[in-house]
Motif scaffolding. Structure first.
Motif, mmCIF file in Angstrom:
data_model
loop_
_atom_site.group_PDB
_atom_site.id
_atom_site.type_symbol
_atom_site.label_atom_id
_atom_site.label_comp_id
_atom_site.label_asym_id
_atom_site.label_seq_id
_atom_site.Cartn_x
_atom_site.Cartn_y
_atom_site.Cartn_z
ATOM 1 N N ALA A 253 0.837 -1.206 0.000
ATOM 2 C CA ALA A 253 0.000 0.000 0.000
ATOM 3 C C ALA A 253 0.870 1.254 0.000
ATOM 4 C CB ALA A 253 -0.924 -0.011 1.210
ATOM 5 N N LYS A 254 2.036 1.161 0.615
ATOM 6 C CA LYS A 254 2.941 2.308 0.682
ATOM 7 C C LYS A 254 3.502 2.665 -0.691
ATOM 8 C CE LYS A 254 6.549 4.153 3.693
ATOM 9 N NZ LYS A 254 5.651 5.223 4.170
ATOM 10 N N ASP A 255 3.590 1.674 -1.596
ATOM 11 C CA ASP A 255 4.117 1.951 -2.933
ATOM 12 C C ASP A 255 3.232 2.934 -3.698
ATOM 13 O OD1 ASP A 255 6.317 0.289 -2.630
ATOM 14 O OD2 ASP A 255 5.248 -1.477 -3.406
ATOM 15 N N ILE A 256 1.949 2.949 -3.395
ATOM 16 C CA ILE A 256 1.034 3.882 -4.063
ATOM 17 C C ILE A 256 1.405 5.317 -3.692
ATOM 18 C CG2 ILE A 256 -1.390 4.559 -4.365
ATOM 19 C CD1 ILE A 256 -2.171 1.679 -3.695
ATOM 20 N N GLU A 257 2.020 5.473 -2.529
ATOM 21 C CA GLU A 257 2.410 6.808 -2.079
ATOM 22 C C GLU A 257 3.616 7.358 -2.839
ATOM 23 O OE1 GLU A 257 3.008 6.628 2.135
ATOM 24 O OE2 GLU A 257 1.012 5.773 2.515
ATOM 25 N N LEU A 258 4.230 6.539 -3.683
ATOM 26 C CA LEU A 258 5.320 7.048 -4.516
ATOM 27 C C LEU A 258 4.810 8.059 -5.534
ATOM 28 C CD1 LEU A 258 7.238 3.710 -5.291
ATOM 29 C CD2 LEU A 258 7.792 5.434 -3.563
ATOM 30 N N MET A 259 3.496 8.037 -5.798
ATOM 31 C CA MET A 259 2.881 8.940 -6.765
ATOM 32 C C MET A 259 2.014 9.966 -6.054
ATOM 33 S SD MET A 259 1.556 5.932 -9.333
ATOM 34 C CE MET A 259 1.065 4.894 -7.943
ATOM 35 N N THR A 260 1.958 11.165 -6.624
ATOM 36 C CA THR A 260 1.046 12.197 -6.139
ATOM 37 C C THR A 260 0.125 12.576 -7.294
ATOM 38 O OG1 THR A 260 2.763 13.070 -4.662
ATOM 39 C CG2 THR A 260 0.864 14.481 -5.095
ATOM 40 N N PHE A 261 -1.166 12.491 -7.073
ATOM 41 C CA PHE A 261 -2.144 12.780 -8.123
ATOM 42 C C PHE A 261 -2.587 14.244 -8.030
ATOM 43 C CE2 PHE A 261 -2.285 8.237 -7.427
ATOM 44 C CZ PHE A 261 -2.281 7.745 -8.721
ATOM 45 N N VAL A 262 -2.562 14.917 -9.171
ATOM 46 C CA VAL A 262 -2.918 16.334 -9.223
ATOM 47 C C VAL A 262 -3.788 16.592 -10.453
ATOM 48 C CG1 VAL A 262 -0.755 16.992 -8.085
ATOM 49 C CG2 VAL A 262 -0.920 17.065 -10.591
ATOM 50 N N GLU A 263 -4.333 17.810 -10.503
ATOM 51 C CA GLU A 263 -5.154 18.202 -11.651
ATOM 52 C C GLU A 263 -4.646 19.477 -12.322
ATOM 53 O OE1 GLU A 263 -7.415 16.255 -12.866
ATOM 54 O OE2 GLU A 263 -7.242 14.833 -11.185
ATOM 55 N N SER A 264 -3.819 20.248 -11.630
ATOM 56 C CA SER A 264 -3.392 21.528 -12.191
ATOM 57 C C SER A 264 -1.884 21.713 -12.096
ATOM 58 C CB SER A 264 -4.079 22.684 -11.458
ATOM 59 O OG SER A 264 -3.544 22.826 -10.152
ATOM 60 N N ALA A 265 -1.378 22.604 -12.946
ATOM 61 C CA ALA A 265 0.049 22.914 -12.957
ATOM 62 C C ALA A 265 0.488 23.528 -11.635
ATOM 63 C CB ALA A 265 0.358 23.866 -14.113
ATOM 64 N N GLU A 266 -0.334 24.419 -11.093
ATOM 65 C CA GLU A 266 0.005 25.088 -9.838
ATOM 66 C C GLU A 266 0.127 24.078 -8.701
ATOM 67 O OE1 GLU A 266 -1.751 27.879 -12.666
ATOM 68 O OE2 GLU A 266 -2.466 25.966 -11.873
ATOM 69 N N GLU A 267 -0.800 23.137 -8.670
ATOM 70 C CA GLU A 267 -0.773 22.083 -7.651
ATOM 71 C C GLU A 267 0.482 21.231 -7.801
ATOM 72 O OE1 GLU A 267 -3.726 18.481 -6.076
ATOM 73 O OE2 GLU A 267 -4.218 19.602 -7.905
ATOM 74 N N ALA A 268 0.837 20.910 -9.039
ATOM 75 C CA ALA A 268 2.024 20.088 -9.297
ATOM 76 C C ALA A 268 3.296 20.798 -8.870
ATOM 77 C CB ALA A 268 2.089 19.738 -10.784
#
Length: 278
Positions: A253-268
């Motif tokens: 489950a911790k491997d999923i935390e390797l990614m961060t999901f975003v929707e906008s450039a500012e958030e990224a």
């Protein structure tokens, strides 16, 4: 002791020798391919036995030029070559598929904005440039990334690959930082050697290949963690069931935390800033 000028080298340069070799006498011996200088003999250089040398050359040429350009780190962009720019119709003949691709055109704008944000990073004390935008050099999301850098007057990198169908670098890649690769493996290595953050947009096999290799390298500790920013949580969770992989026990489950999901450039860009602020 009388001051003297010490020559910087005593052997002639290879380029000089190559030019001299052009103007030698013509005999049956000198006209035979065996007599060619090894580095001018294309049949020899492209032979099966020279593959290890070609690997080395393809690794070394971009490395030297990127060093020369004082590129200390890169912000790498992965994503589809098929998503159109907003307002442009998809060329896909299937109306339903074309509509789906056109609905994703907002990611073109987000990639462009994120590239512009990353490209405002100032040089460090040694004059090295950081978070220089790097894409696969092609159209769509890749084009948007290079275009975003150019929007703010910054240079950007394009790593193209030779494909059976014609492919040219997009017009926004900096000419002196536009590279072409024969080997996918060497191209992927150059994506990651200087990567300090990777933005992943919706894409197909190529995007999956590059992204999951990156995740594997981080998961296994082969490279240090870095922000892996996935644009479009709905898309990614629809095409890959990450929770099911964890439930099946093939990842944690911790491997999923390797990614961060975003929707906008500012958030990224905030994700990147927060990561390195720590």
């Amino acid at each position: 002791m009388t001051e003297t000028r010490i020559p910087s080298r005593v052997f002639p340069r290879a380029a000089t020798e190559a030019e001299t070799a052009k103007h030698g006498v013509s005999t049956p011996q000198t006209e035979h391919p065996a007599y060619k200088l090894a580095f001018q003999d294309m049949d020899f250089l492209l032979s099966e036995e020279l593959r290890p040398v070609r690997f080395q050359l393809e690794l070394l040429k971009p490395e030297l030029l990127l060093d020369e350009a004082k590129i200390g780190s890169m912000m790498v962009f992965y994503g589809s070559a098929r998503i159109p720019e907003p307002g442009v119709k998809s060329t896909n003949p299937d109306p339903q598929v074309a509509a789906s691709l056109e609905a994703k055109s907002r990611y073109y704008d987000e990639a462009r904005k994120l590239a512009a944000l990353a490209s405002t990073t100032p040089v460090d004390e040694a004059g090295m440039r950081h978070f220089v935008v790097c894409s696969g050099g092609g159209p769509s999301i890749m084009e948007a990334a290079n275009r975003g850098a150019l929007d703010v007057g910054a240079e950007s990198v394009g790593l193209n690959i030779v494909l059976p169908h014609e492919q040219a670098p997009n017009e926004y890649v900096t000419p002196g930082l536009s590279f072409q690769f024969h080997y996918f493996a060497l191209r992927k290595m150059h994506f990651l050697l200087r990567a300090r953050a990777v933005a992943v947009f919706p894409g197909g096999f190529g995007t999956f290949d590059e992204t999951f290799e990156l995740l594997t390298l981080i998961q296994t500790g082969k490279i240090k963690p870095m922000p892996v920013i996935m644009f479009g949580k709905e898309f990614w969770h629809r095409v890959v069931n990450f929770d099911a992989l964890a439930a099946e026990g093939v990842i944690s489950a911790k491997d999923i935390e390797l990614m961060t999901f975003v929707e906008s450039a500012e958030e990224a860009w905030q994700v990147v800033q927060d990561f390195y602020a720590k």
